[in-house]
Design a protein around this motif. Structure first.
Motif, PDB file in Angstrom:
ATOM      1  N   ASN A 180      12.183 -45.763  15.877  1.00 22.31           N
ATOM      2  CA  ASN A 180      11.960 -45.211  17.211  1.00 22.31           C
ATOM      3  C   ASN A 180      12.734 -46.017  18.228  1.00 22.31           C
ATOM      4  O   ASN A 180      13.255 -47.100  17.917  1.00 22.31           O
ATOM      5  CB  ASN A 180      10.462 -45.193  17.568  1.00 22.31           C
ATOM      6  CG  ASN A 180       9.850 -46.582  17.612  1.00 22.31           C
ATOM      7  OD1 ASN A 180      10.242 -47.428  18.423  1.00 22.31           O
ATOM      8  ND2 ASN A 180       8.882 -46.829  16.746  1.00 22.31           N
ATOM      9  N   GLN A 220      12.442 -47.275  22.402  1.00 21.60           N
ATOM     10  CA  GLN A 220      11.476 -47.391  23.493  1.00 21.60           C
ATOM     11  C   GLN A 220      12.180 -47.899  24.749  1.00 21.60           C
ATOM     12  O   GLN A 220      13.196 -48.588  24.667  1.00 21.60           O
ATOM     13  CB  GLN A 220      10.372 -48.381  23.097  1.00 21.60           C
ATOM     14  CG  GLN A 220       9.686 -48.025  21.792  1.00 21.60           C
ATOM     15  CD  GLN A 220       8.692 -49.078  21.346  1.00 21.60           C
ATOM     16  OE1 GLN A 220       7.984 -49.656  22.165  1.00 21.60           O
ATOM     17  NE2 GLN A 220       8.618 -49.325  20.048  1.00 21.60           N
ATOM     18  N   TYR A 242      11.385 -49.973  28.444  1.00 20.36           N
ATOM     19  CA  TYR A 242      10.457 -50.861  29.128  1.00 20.36           C
ATOM     20  C   TYR A 242      10.979 -51.169  30.531  1.00 20.36           C
ATOM     21  O   TYR A 242      12.184 -51.146  30.777  1.00 20.36           O
ATOM     22  CB  TYR A 242      10.293 -52.179  28.361  1.00 20.36           C
ATOM     23  CG  TYR A 242       9.551 -52.039  27.063  1.00 20.36           C
ATOM     24  CD1 TYR A 242      10.184 -51.548  25.929  1.00 20.36           C
ATOM     25  CD2 TYR A 242       8.209 -52.405  26.972  1.00 20.36           C
ATOM     26  CE1 TYR A 242       9.497 -51.411  24.737  1.00 20.36           C
ATOM     27  CE2 TYR A 242       7.517 -52.272  25.783  1.00 20.36           C
ATOM     28  CZ  TYR A 242       8.173 -51.781  24.670  1.00 20.36           C
ATOM     29  OH  TYR A 242       7.483 -51.642  23.493  1.00 20.36           O
ATOM     30  N   HIS A 281       5.627 -51.198  28.921  1.00 17.94           N
ATOM     31  CA  HIS A 281       6.115 -50.060  28.150  1.00 17.94           C
ATOM     32  C   HIS A 281       6.122 -48.797  29.003  1.00 17.94           C
ATOM     33  O   HIS A 281       5.167 -48.506  29.719  1.00 17.94           O
ATOM     34  CB  HIS A 281       5.201 -49.852  26.933  1.00 17.94           C
ATOM     35  CG  HIS A 281       5.634 -48.743  26.047  1.00 17.94           C
ATOM     36  ND1 HIS A 281       5.131 -47.466  26.144  1.00 17.94           N
ATOM     37  CD2 HIS A 281       6.528 -48.710  25.035  1.00 17.94           C
ATOM     38  CE1 HIS A 281       5.689 -46.707  25.242  1.00 17.94           C
ATOM     39  NE2 HIS A 281       6.541 -47.436  24.550  1.00 17.94           N
ATOM     40  N   LEU A 312       8.157 -43.970  24.478  1.00 21.83           N
ATOM     41  CA  LEU A 312       8.649 -44.146  23.106  1.00 21.83           C
ATOM     42  C   LEU A 312       9.117 -42.799  22.600  1.00 21.83           C
ATOM     43  O   LEU A 312       8.418 -41.782  22.783  1.00 21.83           O
ATOM     44  CB  LEU A 312       7.535 -44.699  22.219  1.00 21.83           C
ATOM     45  CG  LEU A 312       7.802 -44.961  20.736  1.00 21.83           C
ATOM     46  CD1 LEU A 312       6.867 -46.058  20.223  1.00 21.83           C
ATOM     47  CD2 LEU A 312       7.630 -43.724  19.877  1.00 21.83           C
ATOM     48  N   CYS A 322      15.991 -51.057  26.874  1.00 21.19           N
ATOM     49  CA  CYS A 322      15.695 -50.244  25.712  1.00 21.19           C
ATOM     50  C   CYS A 322      15.406 -51.186  24.543  1.00 21.19           C
ATOM     51  O   CYS A 322      15.888 -52.316  24.503  1.00 21.19           O
ATOM     52  CB  CYS A 322      16.826 -49.285  25.370  1.00 21.19           C
ATOM     53  SG  CYS A 322      18.339 -50.055  24.744  1.00 21.19           S
ATOM     54  N   GLU A 372       3.991 -49.117  20.466  1.00 20.70           N
ATOM     55  CA  GLU A 372       4.169 -49.598  21.840  1.00 20.70           C
ATOM     56  C   GLU A 372       3.861 -51.092  21.896  1.00 20.70           C
ATOM     57  O   GLU A 372       2.815 -51.526  21.413  1.00 20.70           O
ATOM     58  CB  GLU A 372       3.207 -48.830  22.749  1.00 20.70           C
ATOM     59  CG  GLU A 372       3.091 -49.319  24.153  1.00 20.70           C
ATOM     60  CD  GLU A 372       1.981 -48.598  24.901  1.00 20.70           C
ATOM     61  OE1 GLU A 372       1.440 -47.628  24.333  1.00 20.70           O
ATOM     62  OE2 GLU A 372       1.660 -49.008  26.027  1.00 20.70           O
TER      63      GLU A 372
END
Lengths: 111, 111
Positions: free
Chosen positions: A31, A33, A35, A45, A48, A89, B99
């Protein structure tokens, strides 16, 4: 070496404009994500997106993922001064949850 | 915010002394991480843990060791502190959702 690389390194816009940040990575991921980090604080966060997803929305945030190009983008619509922060990221790879961050994009939203 | 705390928040130490930073989480998260953040480098992974007594090296592990004897605690030790280890250190943990939750950081100065 670091997995994700954000572009641009810095971005300055006016309140109300949209902000787009990009992230490129190198290897297969589970995945990706995004932030946010306000100055002097820990990371928070935002969103996602899994490797089998192409687009995801959360409020004013829109994230896209293109696994064929190994890239992602974060769009913040109708930006506010409070959105001023650094955005990172992070990619999760492997079976043991290795979470790797890029160097970040510093966003400045002027009132 | 998730229950993840770092201690101490600030520390000044002398070159050559050992230093231990502590990370404590109350979320029963399996994965825990130590990062360092330096200008121009973003967050770089030092070590991570995928369970009690299960740890692995990250990108910048030289000069650092970690231990995880309980799910809630992840310790980072600088064996013999050097000036190049002056940095802001962040701990994070992730659960099954992927997360990551971050602590507030530890500012370490090695003089």
């Amino acid at each position: 070496s670091q997995q994700g690389e954000e572009d641009p390194q810095a971005l300055s816009i006016q309140e109300g404009e949209n902000a787009t940040m990009n992230c490129s990575y190198k290897t297969s991921i589970n995945n990706l994500q995004w932030y946010r980090q306000n100055s002097g604080r820990g990371l928070v966060h935002l969103i996602l997106i899994r490797s089998n997803e192409r687009e995801k929305h959360s409020g004013r945030l829109r994230v896209t993922l293109d696994t064929s190009k190994k890239s992602s983008s974060l769009l913040i619509t109708a930006s506010r001064a409070a959105d001023t922060a650094s955005y990172f990221c992070a990619t999760e790879e492997g079976s043991q949850g290795n979470l790797i961050f890029g160097k970040g994009t510093k966003l400045s939203v002027k009132p | 915010d998730a229950g993840i705390t770092q201690s101490p928040r600030h520390k000044v130490t002398e070159t050559g002394t050992p230093v231990t930073l502590r990370c404590h989480q109350t979320e029963n998260h399996r994965y825990m991480y130590w990062y360092r953040q330096d200008p121009g480098h973003g967050l770089r992974l030092i070590h991570y843990s995928y369970g009690v007594k299960d740890t692995d090296k990250g990108e910048v592990s030289d000069g650092y060791s970690v231990s995880r004897s309980k799910t809630e605690d992840f310790l980072l030790t600088l064996e013999s502190a050097t000036s190049s280890q002056t940095s802001v250190y962040f701990c994070a943990s992730t659960g099954t959702g992927g997360e990551a939750f971050f602590g507030q950081g530890t500012r370490l100065t090695v003089v």
